[in-house]
Design a protein around this motif. Structure first.
Motif, short mmCIF file in Angstrom:
data_model
loop_
_atom_site.label_atom_id
_atom_site.label_comp_id
_atom_site.label_asym_id
_atom_site.label_seq_id
_atom_site.Cartn_x
_atom_site.Cartn_y
_atom_site.Cartn_z
N TRP A 36 0.86 -1.18 0.00
CA TRP A 36 0.00 0.00 0.00
C TRP A 36 0.89 1.23 0.00
O TRP A 36 1.89 1.29 0.75
CB TRP A 36 -0.90 0.04 1.23
N PHE A 37 0.50 2.21 -0.80
CA PHE A 37 1.24 3.45 -0.94
C PHE A 37 0.28 4.62 -0.77
O PHE A 37 -0.94 4.46 -0.90
CB PHE A 37 1.88 3.53 -2.33
N ARG A 38 0.85 5.78 -0.51
CA ARG A 38 0.02 6.98 -0.51
C ARG A 38 0.82 8.16 -1.07
O ARG A 38 2.05 8.17 -1.00
CB ARG A 38 -0.48 7.32 0.90
N GLN A 39 0.09 9.09 -1.63
CA GLN A 39 0.70 10.32 -2.10
C GLN A 39 -0.05 11.49 -1.49
O GLN A 39 -1.22 11.73 -1.84
CB GLN A 39 0.68 10.41 -3.62
N MET A 44 5.86 13.28 -2.73
CA MET A 44 6.04 12.10 -3.57
C MET A 44 5.30 10.92 -2.98
O MET A 44 4.97 10.90 -1.78
CB MET A 44 7.54 11.77 -3.70
N ARG A 45 5.02 9.95 -3.81
CA ARG A 45 4.39 8.72 -3.33
C ARG A 45 5.33 8.01 -2.36
O ARG A 45 6.55 7.96 -2.60
CB ARG A 45 4.07 7.81 -4.51
N GLU A 46 4.75 7.45 -1.29
CA GLU A 46 5.54 6.76 -0.28
C GLU A 46 4.89 5.43 0.06
O GLU A 46 3.68 5.30 0.09
CB GLU A 46 5.65 7.63 0.98
N SER A 95 -3.01 3.90 -2.85
CA SER A 95 -3.06 2.92 -3.93
C SER A 95 -2.31 1.66 -3.53
O SER A 95 -1.47 1.68 -2.62
CB SER A 95 -2.47 3.50 -5.21
N CYS A 96 -2.63 0.56 -4.20
CA CYS A 96 -1.94 -0.69 -3.95
C CYS A 96 -1.14 -1.09 -5.18
O CYS A 96 -1.38 -0.58 -6.29
CB CYS A 96 -2.91 -1.79 -3.55
N ALA A 97 -0.19 -1.98 -4.96
CA ALA A 97 0.72 -2.35 -6.04
C ALA A 97 1.32 -3.72 -5.78
O ALA A 97 1.35 -4.19 -4.63
CB ALA A 97 1.83 -1.32 -6.17
#
Length: 120
Positions: A36-39, A44-46, A95-97
């Motif tokens: 899981w990420f966040r911006q 920047m996205r982290e 977001s997920c990746a």
């Protein structure tokens, strides 16, 4: 075709909770590590969390440790991010990746994201 759909974002008051969902199509999500990420606005996205294909492995970024929990639902082909004690600084697009690897740290496929706003 590898695809993700994130959902569950929205507006929540400080101290509140949300559960984000990351549902996959085109592959069996349970076989791979999911991050899981966040911006946050102006940043920047982290990366904030990851669960390995072996669910005994999870990782959390320091600012969310103890407040967020990542988990899997194999029948639903979904990974969740439960977010408690939300703060205004958690406002971001989440977001997920995956990199279709068993381990965290490699990401090639991304969802579109779901926005979270933490505000009174």
């Amino acid at each position: 075709q590898v695809q993700f759909v994130e959902s569950g974002g929205g507006l929540v008051q400080p101290g509140g909770s949300l559960t984000l969902s990351c549902t996959a199509s085109g592959f069996t999500l349970d076989d791979y590590a999911i991050g899981w990420f966040r911006q946050r606005p102006g940043n920047m996205r982290e990366g904030i969390s990851c669960i390995g294909s072996n669910i005994s492995y999870t990782w959390y970024e320091d600012t969310v440790k103890g407040r967020f929990t990542i988990s899997r639902d194999k029948p639903k082909n979904t990974v969740y991010l439960r977010m408690n004690s939300l703060k205004p600084e958690d406002t971001a697009v989440y977001s997920c990746a995956t990199g279709l690897k068993s381990f965290c740290g490699w990401y090639d496929y991304w969802g579109q994201g779901t926005p979270v706003t933490v505000s009174p």
